[in-house]
Scaffold this motif. Structure first.
Motif, short mmCIF file in Angstrom:
data_model
loop_
_atom_site.label_atom_id
_atom_site.label_comp_id
_atom_site.label_asym_id
_atom_site.label_seq_id
_atom_site.Cartn_x
_atom_site.Cartn_y
_atom_site.Cartn_z
N ALA A 1 -32.75 14.07 19.27
CA ALA A 1 -33.13 12.73 19.74
C ALA A 1 -34.26 12.18 18.88
N LEU B 1 -28.03 17.50 20.31
CA LEU B 1 -28.51 16.21 19.80
C LEU B 1 -29.98 16.25 19.42
N GLN C 1 -40.15 2.10 31.53
CA GLN C 1 -39.20 1.02 31.30
C GLN C 1 -38.77 0.40 32.65
N PHE D 1 -32.09 18.00 22.12
CA PHE D 1 -31.46 18.18 23.44
C PHE D 1 -30.09 18.81 23.17
N HIS E 1 -38.18 -4.66 21.95
CA HIS E 1 -36.99 -5.02 21.19
C HIS E 1 -37.09 -6.40 20.55
N ASN F 1 -31.00 0.90 20.54
CA ASN F 1 -30.85 1.76 21.72
C ASN F 1 -30.52 3.19 21.27
N GLY F 2 -31.21 4.13 21.90
CA GLY F 2 -30.94 5.54 21.60
C GLY F 2 -31.64 6.04 20.35
N ALA F 3 -32.54 5.22 19.76
CA ALA F 3 -33.20 5.61 18.50
C ALA F 3 -34.24 6.72 18.71
N GLY F 4 -34.68 6.93 19.96
CA GLY F 4 -35.64 8.00 20.21
C GLY F 4 -37.02 7.52 20.62
N LYS F 5 -37.16 6.24 20.93
CA LYS F 5 -38.48 5.67 21.24
C LYS F 5 -39.06 6.26 22.53
N THR F 6 -38.26 6.24 23.60
CA THR F 6 -38.76 6.77 24.88
C THR F 6 -39.01 8.28 24.77
N THR F 7 -38.16 8.96 24.04
CA THR F 7 -38.37 10.41 23.85
C THR F 7 -39.70 10.66 23.14
N1 ATP Z 1 -33.20 14.37 28.81
C1 ATP Z 1 -32.26 14.13 27.89
N2 ATP Z 1 -31.23 15.00 27.71
C2 ATP Z 1 -30.28 14.76 26.78
N3 ATP Z 1 -30.28 13.72 25.94
C3 ATP Z 1 -31.28 12.83 26.07
C4 ATP Z 1 -32.33 12.99 27.04
N4 ATP Z 1 -33.20 11.94 26.92
C5 ATP Z 1 -32.71 11.17 25.93
N5 ATP Z 1 -31.59 11.69 25.43
C6 ATP Z 1 -30.80 11.15 24.31
O1 ATP Z 1 -31.69 11.06 23.21
C7 ATP Z 1 -31.42 9.88 22.43
C8 ATP Z 1 -32.70 9.07 22.32
O2 ATP Z 1 -32.96 8.50 23.61
P1 ATP Z 1 -34.24 7.61 23.92
O3 ATP Z 1 -34.17 7.25 25.35
O4 ATP Z 1 -35.44 8.28 23.41
O5 ATP Z 1 -33.92 6.34 23.01
P2 ATP Z 1 -34.62 4.91 23.03
O6 ATP Z 1 -34.87 4.56 21.59
O7 ATP Z 1 -35.77 4.92 23.95
O8 ATP Z 1 -33.44 4.00 23.61
P3 ATP Z 1 -33.48 2.67 24.53
O9 ATP Z 1 -33.90 1.54 23.62
O10 ATP Z 1 -32.07 2.54 24.96
O11 ATP Z 1 -34.43 2.92 25.66
C9 ATP Z 1 -30.27 9.18 23.12
O12 ATP Z 1 -29.07 9.54 22.47
C10 ATP Z 1 -30.32 9.72 24.53
O13 ATP Z 1 -29.03 9.70 25.13
#
Ligand code: ATP
Length: 244
Positions: free
Chosen positions: A20, A18, A87, A15, A196, A40-46
């Motif tokens: 992700a 970044l 989520q 992104f 988590h 948090n922010g590790a990239g799981k949802t991505t």
């Molecule tokens: N659409 C987007 N545009 C820019 N950055 C993004 C976008 N989606 C996610 N990110 C960033 O990518 C990184 C990974 O986010 P992601 O939501 O995948 O993490 P996560 O492991 O699911 O976190 P959480 O446990 O908080 O849900 C984070 O730094 C987030 O801010």
């Protein structure tokens, strides 16, 4: 070796500045329950977004039943047999529980009647059948979570991606969800869950994939993963309860 149901190959999502998700690869065996964890922010949802087609990978690919998902829309991917929950649960509040589940069922049902049958059957599996005529706005949080699960299940997936489905639930409520997931898995459903709370993961997952800053930190059995120094450090640094 048998072909995995899902193969995530060098998946990367950038992104702007970044990364992700960075070069992440893992397999999900048919019939298994796999945990995807990381701070948090590790990239799981991505990762989930790329597997389900909501996001296009910058690099790498997702292979399901030996075929690449390249170029497929989320709807096409769902029709292939991958469903996900979100989520933040967002039922259609003014519709009944049954109508909400039918939204999922309609994706693969030829008629409304068929969709109604599939939806009702799905509600039985998650224990919400007796509330099928209640409007979603009147459901408690645990029931809304079950409805989110039912909506995904009503698409009749082979693989279910669960994004923190137990967040916000009390331990006894989470245990009920775990029992439903175990029963679905016994019936042949493959599950990847972002979770988590280690206690929950340890009790359901056979394989755990750990992400950290978008990269794959380690993968293995729950025992292997929870004994890994880097996992303990990254989790203890964040929240001690996560390694309970
Ligand atoms: N659409 C987007 N545009 C820019 N950055 C993004 C976008 N989606 C996610 N990110 C960033 O990518 C990184 C990974 O986010 P992601 O939501 O995948 O993490 P996560 O492991 O699911 O976190 P959480 O446990 O908080 O849900 C984070 O730094 C987030 O801010």
């Amino acid at each position: 070796m048998t072909t995995p149901l899902l193969r995530v190959e060098s998946l990367t999502k950038q992104f702007a500045g970044l990364k992700a998700v960075s070069n992440v690869s893992f397999d999900v065996a048919a019939g298994s329950i796999v945990g995807l964890i990381g701070p948090n922010g590790a990239g799981k949802t991505t990762c989930f977004n790329m597997i389900s087609g909501a996001l296009t990978p910058t690099q790498g690919r997702v292979v399901f039943e030996g075929e690449s998902f390249d170029g497929l829309s989320p709807e096409q991917i769902c029709k292939r047999g991958v469903a996900r929950t979100f989520q933040v649960v967002r039922p259609l509040l003014d519709m009944t529980v049954l109508e909400n589940a039918m939204v999922g069922a309609l994706l693969r049902s030829p008629t409304l009647e068929h969709a109604r049958d599939v939806a009702a059957d799905t509600l039985t599996k998650v224990g919400l059948r007796h509330k099928m005529d209640v409007k979603a706005q009147y459901l408690t949080l645990p029931d809304r979570k079950m409805l989110e699960l039912a909506k995904a299940l009503a698409t009749r997936p082979k693989l279910l991606l669960l994004d923190e489905v137990m967040a916000g639930l009390r331990p006894t409520e989470a245990n009920e969800v775990i029992e439903v997931l175990r029963a679905l898995n016994r019936d042949g459903l493959t599950i990847v869950l972002v979770e988590h709370v280690m206690r929950i993961l340890m009790s359901v997952a056979q394989h755990v994939v750990v992400l950290h800053h978008g990269e794959l930190l380690i993968q293995g059995t729950p025992q292997e993963v929870t004994q890994d120094r880097r996992v303990i450090e990254s989790y203890l640094g964040r929240k001690a309860e996560s390694v309970e």
